[in-house]
Design an enzyme around this catalytic site. Sequence first.
Site, PDB file in Angstrom:
ATOM      1  N   ASP A   1      -8.877  -8.467  -0.377  1.00 40.07           N
ATOM      2  CA  ASP A   1      -8.422  -7.130  -0.769  1.00 40.07           C
ATOM      3  C   ASP A   1      -8.019  -7.227  -2.233  1.00 40.07           C
ATOM      4  OD1 ASP A   1      -7.441  -4.583  -0.995  1.00 40.07           O
ATOM      5  OD2 ASP A   1      -5.738  -4.846   0.346  1.00 40.07           O
TER       6      ASP A   1
ATOM      7  N   GLU B   1      -2.112 -16.516  -2.836  1.00 44.40           N
ATOM      8  CA  GLU B   1      -1.752 -15.451  -3.777  1.00 44.40           C
ATOM      9  C   GLU B   1      -1.267 -16.100  -5.065  1.00 44.40           C
ATOM     10  OE1 GLU B   1      -0.903 -12.440  -5.882  1.00 44.40           O
ATOM     11  OE2 GLU B   1      -1.543 -11.876  -3.864  1.00 44.40           O
TER      12      GLU B   1
ATOM     13  N   GLN C   1       0.829  -1.208   0.000  1.00 39.30           N
ATOM     14  CA  GLN C   1       0.000   0.000   0.000  1.00 39.30           C
ATOM     15  C   GLN C   1       0.867   1.263   0.000  1.00 39.30           C
ATOM     16  OE1 GLN C   1      -3.194   0.279  -0.389  1.00 39.30           O
ATOM     17  NE2 GLN C   1      -4.259  -1.474   0.463  1.00 39.30           N
TER      18      GLN C   1
ATOM     19  N   CYS D   1     -10.637  -1.232  -3.337  1.00 43.13           N
ATOM     20  CA  CYS D   1     -10.081  -0.006  -3.918  1.00 43.13           C
ATOM     21  C   CYS D   1     -10.962   0.511  -5.052  1.00 43.13           C
ATOM     22  CB  CYS D   1      -8.656  -0.244  -4.421  1.00 43.13           C
ATOM     23  SG  CYS D   1      -8.528  -1.514  -5.688  1.00 43.13           S
TER      24      CYS D   1
ATOM     25  N   TYR E   1      -6.213 -12.719  -1.045  1.00 45.05           N
ATOM     26  CA  TYR E   1      -5.338 -12.025  -2.006  1.00 45.05           C
ATOM     27  C   TYR E   1      -4.159 -11.503  -1.198  1.00 45.05           C
ATOM     28  CZ  TYR E   1      -9.304 -12.015  -5.293  1.00 45.05           C
ATOM     29  OH  TYR E   1     -10.331 -12.377  -6.127  1.00 45.05           O
TER      30      TYR E   1
END
Length: 451
Positions: free
Chosen positions: A380, A332, A282, A407, A311
């Site tokens: 996420d 992932e 991030q 997001c 994720y």
Amino acid sequence: MIQKNQEYDVTIVDLTYEGMGVAKIDHYPLFIENTLPGEEVRIKVLKVGKKFGFGKVMEFYKTSPDRIPSEEKKWTQTGIAPLQHMRYEAQLAFKKRQVEECLHKMHCDEVQVHDTTPSPQQMHYRNKAQVPVRVVDGKMEVGFYRKNSHQFISIQNFGIQQEDIDDALQVIARILTEFGVSAYNEERHEGVLRHIIVRQGYYSKEMMVTLVTRKKKLFQGQQLAQRIIEEIPTVVSVMQNINDQKTNVIMGEKTICLAGKGRIEDEMLGHTFQISAPSFYQVNTPQAEAMYQKAIDLAHLSKDMIAIDAYCGIGTITLSVAPHVKEIYGVEVVAPAIDNAKENAKENEMTNVHFAVGKAEEVLPKWQEEGIQPDVVFVDPPRKGLARSFVETTIELAPEKIAYISCNPATFARDVALFKEAGYRLDEVYPYDMFPQTTHVECVGVLYKQN
């Protein structure tokens, strides 16, 4: 009939998700940059399409009380800071409204949308820069392209990046000039350097420089890298990423270390993370910490719970959740990220953390066959949201809770509606301003299974 190059007096009636003002002439919408609702302006029509057109302001007759002076014209021209002319409190309200409207479109009006949590820093908050380069008058320069064009605009102060990163970019550009490195030409697909990526740990201040090149051969690459480390004391890693494709994707698949170590280190919620060049991390660290903590709080975790982080990347959420649960499993699709995640778990002495490489929708059923039944699933995802197959897999798993960090409010609302159909409910959502001066908004909500 609206015509190109004609001038009109209009009132701005709305703002698009891209932050452009909307005016209407005989019900025909025109989108105008650098305008706010309530403003009365004279515009010139730049482009006319079947359903809408674009214009630019020639003169302001009346301005909005939410307007503030723009700091740098280039930030608007390139799209770095499309809302820089808008008072910060109005930006927060605009972002809350985005989330509300997306949920409304998916018939989720019962969800309470809280006020947008402001970013601790409204400027110079980004811990990462990815900038293209050009040689201008014999000098390597960094900047951005003018929106919707191939016109390069040189920039020294990017406004939203950490100031150390802006300073480093200028030093790196000077060194590249001295070494005679050529800039990539996308039309002719020639030249060497495509992008410079600079990443800095928010707490550690360690800096990584990645030079994205068209080919592996970089003349005097190691000497150049060593020079960067000598001139910028915070740089501990200089990497080269090779992208030989004719594409606008920034990074290629192969990355090599030119000098220093192959990673930088930083902290999040008290845990240490090793971050490699291609890893997702991030960009607004303190705001990410606040957002992750909110997801943990809303999930009401306990020490007898099993959790999945679907994720997981390098394990930022996984390791943040681990102290609050019995076991957590991270999955992932990017293998190097899982390597990072395993190292991070080891470094933080986390023994209740397990990782796997693969698509979440394929790995989760295998875990279920092994007897792993999650109480809560954390997601996420990227801007495109959750894959439909993943939503179906998660519904079959039937966890009590789904903690969703998003997001993109449009794909968030779409996915929430799918879970709602399957018997989950979302009571509230918390928007977070991760990217001040831009139109982007992130949000957090926890869906609960209704028995």
